[in-house]
Design an enzyme around this catalytic site. Structure first.
Site, PDB file in Angstrom:
ATOM      1  CD  GLU A  47      -2.891   1.189   0.122  1.00  0.00           C
ATOM      2  OE1 GLU A  47      -3.425   2.267  -0.201  1.00  0.00           O
ATOM      3  OE2 GLU A  47      -3.141   0.113  -0.460  1.00  0.00           O
TER       4      GLU A  47
ATOM      5  NE  ARG B 283      19.406   6.830 -24.001  1.00  0.00           N
ATOM      6  CZ  ARG B 283      19.465   7.840 -24.864  1.00  0.00           C
ATOM      7  NH1 ARG B 283      19.351   9.083 -24.427  1.00  0.00           N
ATOM      8  NH2 ARG B 283      19.640   7.617 -26.140  1.00  0.00           N
TER       9      ARG B 283
END
Length: 245
Positions: free
Chosen positions: A116, A154
């Protein structure tokens, strides 16, 4: 850069570090990574990491103790506190600008939750950043962390084969990227724009910028609100708007 990812399901992430750009980054010694099952830091004999929420309600809440201890284990020898990132649907909406900011760091720690939610003390006293990859809810934070890690790594120097690739990506300039074409020049009657075959680099760059403006205006026009346009760019945008209208 070193990345630690705290997760209950390390197998969900192990494959991505052994393929493509992330594998290349490690081979070039630009990246090291560690997947940590924070269940191993649970202090109780059953290795339980969650409990019922105070005040009642549906679902289970991740307890503070295992996550605090896991983070402390990977950061206790450092003089400076690293960025500790909580993957959470309530967090800051992730952008390319945030990726570029995180790519400047030497150490990132990601916390991937399930159930939760988190004990609020984790947010208030442990993490430095809360990140959401979109206005929707996933089963856990692992997929979100994978997105962030890929987009950050990247950008590290020498990771991509072409050093111009990352700066020209969509959103890196604030605009969507221009269209791309490759061989053949004529495929089933669909032809590459003549300007790209002309060899005139100035004309090609002008075409690419115009197409970048056109694509951004048509698909994500709100991005222009965040750009500081030059007089020349404003003229180009006004011309595109006029032709579209």
């Amino acid at each position: 850069m070193h990345i630690d990812i705290l997760t209950l399901f390390p197998d969900m992430l192990s494959g991505m570090f052994n393929t493509s750009i992330l594998k290349r980054a490690q081979e070039k010694e630009k990246l090291s990574c560690n997947l940590i099952d924070f269940r191993e830091y649970a202090a109780n004999k059953h290795k339980k990491v969650d409990d019922y929420p105070y005040g009642g309600g549906a679902g289970m809440v991740l307890a503070a103790q295992p996550i605090f201890d896991a983070v402390e284990a990977v950061t206790n020898e450092q003089q400076e506190r690293p960025r500790i990132i909580l993957m959470c649907p309530q967090g800051e909406l992730y952008t390319q600008k945030k990726a570029e900011e995180l790519a400047k760091e030497d150490h990132l720690v990601f916390i991937c939750g399930h159930y939760e939610g988190y004990d609020e003390r984790i947010r208030e006293h442990l993490v430095t950043d809360e990140i959401s990859i979109g206005d929707y809810v996933l089963t856990g934070g692992e997929l979100g962390a994978a997105v962030v890690v890929d987009s950050v790594v990247r950008l590290l120097p020498d990771v991509l084969g072409n050093t111009a690739s990352a700066p020209e990506d969509s959103f890196s300039t604030g605009l969507l990227e221009h269209p791309h074409y490759t061989r053949p020049a004529d495929f089933r009657g669909m032809k590459v724009p003549d300007v790209l075959l002309s060899g005139n680099h100035a004309h090609i760059e002008n075409w690419r910028r115009r197409e970048s403006f056109r694509r951004t205006y048509n698909r994500r026009g709100e991005l222009f609100y965040n750009l500081d346009l030059s007089e020349e760019d404003q003229i180009l945008l006004d011309e595109i708007k006029k032709n579209q209208d």
